[in-house]
Design a protein around this motif. Structure first.
Motif, PDB file in Angstrom:
ATOM      1  N   UNK A  32      60.785  32.087  41.281  1.00 44.75           N
ATOM      2  CA  UNK A  32      59.484  32.245  40.630  1.00 44.75           C
ATOM      3  C   UNK A  32      59.541  33.294  39.531  1.00 44.75           C
ATOM      4  N   UNK A  33      60.282  34.368  39.774  1.00 41.27           N
ATOM      5  CA  UNK A  33      60.459  35.406  38.750  1.00 41.27           C
ATOM      6  C   UNK A  33      61.203  34.850  37.542  1.00 41.27           C
ATOM      7  N   UNK A  34      62.215  34.040  37.798  1.00 36.81           N
ATOM      8  CA  UNK A  34      62.974  33.418  36.703  1.00 36.81           C
ATOM      9  C   UNK A  34      62.079  32.462  35.919  1.00 36.81           C
ATOM     10  N   UNK A  35      61.270  31.700  36.638  1.00 39.11           N
ATOM     11  CA  UNK A  35      60.320  30.781  35.993  1.00 39.11           C
ATOM     12  C   UNK A  35      59.374  31.563  35.076  1.00 39.11           C
ATOM     13  N   UNK A  36      58.826  32.663  35.577  1.00 38.99           N
ATOM     14  CA  UNK A  36      57.907  33.482  34.779  1.00 38.99           C
ATOM     15  C   UNK A  36      58.611  34.079  33.564  1.00 38.99           C
ATOM     16  N   UNK A  37      59.825  34.588  33.762  1.00 38.68           N
ATOM     17  CA  UNK A  37      60.578  35.170  32.657  1.00 38.68           C
ATOM     18  C   UNK A  37      60.853  34.131  31.571  1.00 38.68           C
ATOM     19  N   UNK A  38      61.138  32.905  31.991  1.00 44.46           N
ATOM     20  CA  UNK A  38      61.363  31.833  31.018  1.00 44.46           C
ATOM     21  C   UNK A  38      60.121  31.541  30.208  1.00 44.46           C
ATOM     22  N   UNK A  39      58.976  31.555  30.861  1.00 41.12           N
ATOM     23  CA  UNK A  39      57.716  31.331  30.139  1.00 41.12           C
ATOM     24  C   UNK A  39      57.444  32.452  29.145  1.00 41.12           C
ATOM     25  N   UNK A  40      57.633  33.686  29.607  1.00 39.01           N
ATOM     26  CA  UNK A  40      57.338  34.847  28.762  1.00 39.01           C
ATOM     27  C   UNK A  40      58.265  34.892  27.553  1.00 39.01           C
ATOM     28  N   UNK A  41      59.551  34.634  27.774  1.00 40.32           N
ATOM     29  CA  UNK A  41      60.526  34.739  26.680  1.00 40.32           C
ATOM     30  C   UNK A  41      60.494  33.543  25.728  1.00 40.32           C
ATOM     31  N   UNK A  42      59.743  32.516  26.067  1.00 38.83           N
ATOM     32  CA  UNK A  42      59.721  31.316  25.232  1.00 38.83           C
ATOM     33  C   UNK A  42      59.048  31.547  23.884  1.00 38.83           C
ATOM     34  N   UNK A  43      58.139  32.511  23.837  1.00 35.67           N
ATOM     35  CA  UNK A  43      57.403  32.740  22.598  1.00 35.67           C
ATOM     36  C   UNK A  43      56.162  31.875  22.475  1.00 35.67           C
ATOM     37  N   UNK A  44      55.965  30.982  23.410  1.00 39.25           N
ATOM     38  CA  UNK A  44      54.779  30.136  23.425  1.00 39.25           C
ATOM     39  C   UNK A  44      53.712  30.790  24.300  1.00 39.25           C
ATOM     40  N   UNK A  45      52.447  30.425  24.108  1.00 34.75           N
ATOM     41  CA  UNK A  45      51.396  30.991  24.959  1.00 34.75           C
ATOM     42  C   UNK A  45      51.658  30.658  26.433  1.00 34.75           C
ATOM     43  N   UNK A  46      51.471  31.668  27.309  1.00 35.24           N
ATOM     44  CA  UNK A  46      51.687  31.447  28.741  1.00 35.24           C
ATOM     45  C   UNK A  46      50.817  30.313  29.239  1.00 35.24           C
ATOM     46  N   UNK A  47      51.387  29.469  30.047  1.00 34.97           N
ATOM     47  CA  UNK A  47      50.657  28.338  30.602  1.00 34.97           C
ATOM     48  C   UNK A  47      50.701  27.094  29.745  1.00 34.97           C
ATOM     49  N   UNK A  49      52.366  23.913  27.779  1.00 34.01           N
ATOM     50  CA  UNK A  49      53.403  22.988  28.242  1.00 34.01           C
ATOM     51  C   UNK A  49      54.797  23.440  27.806  1.00 34.01           C
ATOM     52  N   UNK A  50      54.906  23.929  26.579  1.00 34.65           N
ATOM     53  CA  UNK A  50      56.210  24.370  26.076  1.00 34.65           C
ATOM     54  C   UNK A  50      56.718  25.571  26.862  1.00 34.65           C
TER      55      UNK A  50
END
Length: 72
Positions: A32-47, A49-50
Motif C-alpha cells: 500500500x505504501x508503494x502504491x501511494x508512493x507511485x501515485x505521489x511521484x507520478x506528477x498527476x493529481x492524486x486519485x 486514473x493516471x
C-alpha cells in the motif's frame, strides 16, 4: 476506496506469490505504501486514473522483483 485498494493488493499477493495475506498484514501495508508512493511521484493529481495506474505499476514491479516471486 482504501478498502478496495487493500483487497486488490491482497489479490495480487495471492496471484503473484500464492500467499493469502490479511488486510492488516505488513505485506499489504508495505505494498500500500508503494502504491501511494507511485501515485505521489507520478506528477498527476492524486486519485486520478493516471496516478492510480502508476501506483499499480509500482506495486506490480515490487511483486515481480521480490525473491518470493522467483522461488518455485
Amino acid at each position: 476506496t482504501k478498502e478496495q485498494v487493500r483487497e486488490n493488493l491482497q489479490y495480487l499477493l495471492l496471484r503473484f506469490w500464492t500467499l493469502r495475506a490479511a488486510q492488516d498484514s505488513a505485506l499489504v501495508s508495505g505494498l500500500g505504501d508503494i502504491y501511494q508512493a507511485g501515485q505521489i511521484s507520478s506528477g498527476f493529481p492524486l486519485g486520478s486514473e493516471a496516478a492510480q495506474l502508476e501506483g499499480w505499476r509500482g506495486a506490480c514491479i515490487a511483486l515481480f522483483e521480490s525473491p518470493l516471486f522467483h522461488i518455485s
